[in-house]
Design a protein around this motif. Structure first.
Motif, short mmCIF file in Angstrom:
data_model
loop_
_atom_site.label_atom_id
_atom_site.label_comp_id
_atom_site.label_asym_id
_atom_site.label_seq_id
_atom_site.Cartn_x
_atom_site.Cartn_y
_atom_site.Cartn_z
N CYS A 61 0.82 -1.22 0.00
CA CYS A 61 0.00 0.00 0.00
C CYS A 61 0.85 1.27 0.00
CB CYS A 61 -0.93 0.01 1.21
SG CYS A 61 -2.01 -1.43 1.33
N LEU A 62 1.98 1.22 0.69
CA LEU A 62 2.88 2.37 0.72
C LEU A 62 3.53 2.62 -0.64
CD1 LEU A 62 4.50 1.80 4.20
CD2 LEU A 62 3.18 3.82 3.52
N ASP A 63 3.77 1.55 -1.39
CA ASP A 63 4.37 1.68 -2.73
C ASP A 63 3.37 2.09 -3.79
OD1 ASP A 63 6.91 1.08 -1.90
OD2 ASP A 63 6.82 -1.02 -2.53
N TRP A 64 2.11 1.75 -3.58
CA TRP A 64 1.05 2.01 -4.57
C TRP A 64 0.76 3.51 -4.68
CZ3 TRP A 64 -1.65 -0.51 -8.18
CH2 TRP A 64 -2.83 0.07 -8.65
N ARG A 65 0.53 4.00 -5.87
CA ARG A 65 0.02 5.36 -6.10
C ARG A 65 -1.17 5.26 -7.03
NH1 ARG A 65 2.92 5.44 -2.69
NH2 ARG A 65 4.56 6.85 -2.09
N THR A 66 -2.29 5.78 -6.58
CA THR A 66 -3.50 5.77 -7.38
C THR A 66 -3.30 6.70 -8.58
OG1 THR A 66 -4.82 5.37 -5.41
CG2 THR A 66 -5.99 6.23 -7.33
N GLU A 67 -3.72 6.24 -9.72
CA GLU A 67 -3.63 7.04 -10.94
C GLU A 67 -5.04 7.36 -11.43
OE1 GLU A 67 -2.14 6.47 -15.50
OE2 GLU A 67 -0.92 5.60 -13.92
N ARG A 68 -5.25 8.61 -11.78
CA ARG A 68 -6.52 9.03 -12.36
C ARG A 68 -6.23 9.87 -13.59
NH1 ARG A 68 -9.78 11.13 -7.48
NH2 ARG A 68 -10.18 9.21 -6.37
N ASP A 69 -6.79 9.44 -14.71
CA ASP A 69 -6.61 10.17 -15.97
C ASP A 69 -5.14 10.48 -16.24
OD1 ASP A 69 -9.42 10.20 -16.33
OD2 ASP A 69 -9.57 11.98 -15.03
N GLY A 70 -4.28 9.52 -15.96
CA GLY A 70 -2.84 9.67 -16.20
C GLY A 70 -2.11 10.49 -15.16
N GLU A 71 -2.79 10.91 -14.12
CA GLU A 71 -2.19 11.74 -13.07
C GLU A 71 -1.98 10.93 -11.80
OE1 GLU A 71 -1.30 15.05 -13.33
OE2 GLU A 71 -1.84 14.91 -15.45
N LYS A 72 -0.87 11.19 -11.12
CA LYS A 72 -0.57 10.65 -9.80
C LYS A 72 -0.08 11.80 -8.94
CE LYS A 72 0.86 6.03 -11.21
NZ LYS A 72 1.93 5.02 -11.10
N VAL A 73 -0.12 11.61 -7.63
CA VAL A 73 0.44 12.64 -6.74
C VAL A 73 1.96 12.67 -6.93
CG1 VAL A 73 -1.42 12.54 -5.05
CG2 VAL A 73 0.56 11.03 -4.79
N GLU A 74 2.55 13.79 -6.57
CA GLU A 74 4.00 13.98 -6.73
C GLU A 74 4.78 13.03 -5.82
OE1 GLU A 74 2.58 16.99 -3.66
OE2 GLU A 74 1.82 16.23 -5.56
#
Length: 162
Positions: A61-74
């Motif tokens: 979970c710490l490694d995962w980054r949710t992606e939305r419309d090609g965007e992820k948090v920095e």
């Protein structure tokens, strides 16, 4: 790892689908729905999700980054979540999402009127329910994966092709 995984089996699908197919499928559907149907902004979604991941200690979970419309948090977002009280990179909704996640997981008996007044000033009732359900999903399933040791043997889907 606390569960024996057959040679060649992927740990999470094996545990969730093969060992407990009916419960696992329902849990999987709930978990996926949180990502598929969320109306929350990406930053507040990820602030709450990552705060729960930190509390659970779930490596996956710490490694995962949710992606939305090609965007992820920095890249530095995880550090900002750790510093949610003092970071200058969060707006009030994002800060409240991290705070709510922490308090939901660690001190839910003390969510007082002052806290709810702040939440209601920045989130609609539907958003509060959605965030609550999302946090509950992350708390339960991230903790399950960590407690059973699944988080240390799983590979992110994006890393499987490399």
């Amino acid at each position: 790892m606390q569960i024996d995984i057959p040679q060649g089996a992927e740990p999470i699908p094996y545990v969730w689908a093969d060992l407990v197919p009916r419960i696992g499928q329902a849990a999987s559907n709930f978990s996926l729905a949180v990502y598929e149907y969320s109306t929350l902004g990406l930053r507040e979604f990820e602030a709450a999700r990552l705060r729960i991941a930190q509390i659970n200690g779930c490596l996956f979970c710490l490694d995962w980054r949710t992606e939305r419309d090609g965007e992820k948090v920095e890249e530095a977002f995880l550090d900002a979540v750790t510093q949610w009280r003092t970071t200058d990179t969060f707006d009030e909704r994002t800060r409240l999402a991290a705070e709510y996640a922490e308090r939901y997981a660690l001190d839910h008996h003390h969510l007082d009127d002052a806290f709810w007044d702040r939440m209601k000033a920045h989130y609609s009732q539907a958003e509060i329910v959605e965030l609550s359900m999302s946090i509950g999903s992350w708390l339960a399933f991230g903790r399950l994966n960590h407690v059973l040791g699944l988080d240390s043997v799983c590979v992110l889907p994006s890393a499987q092709g490399s």
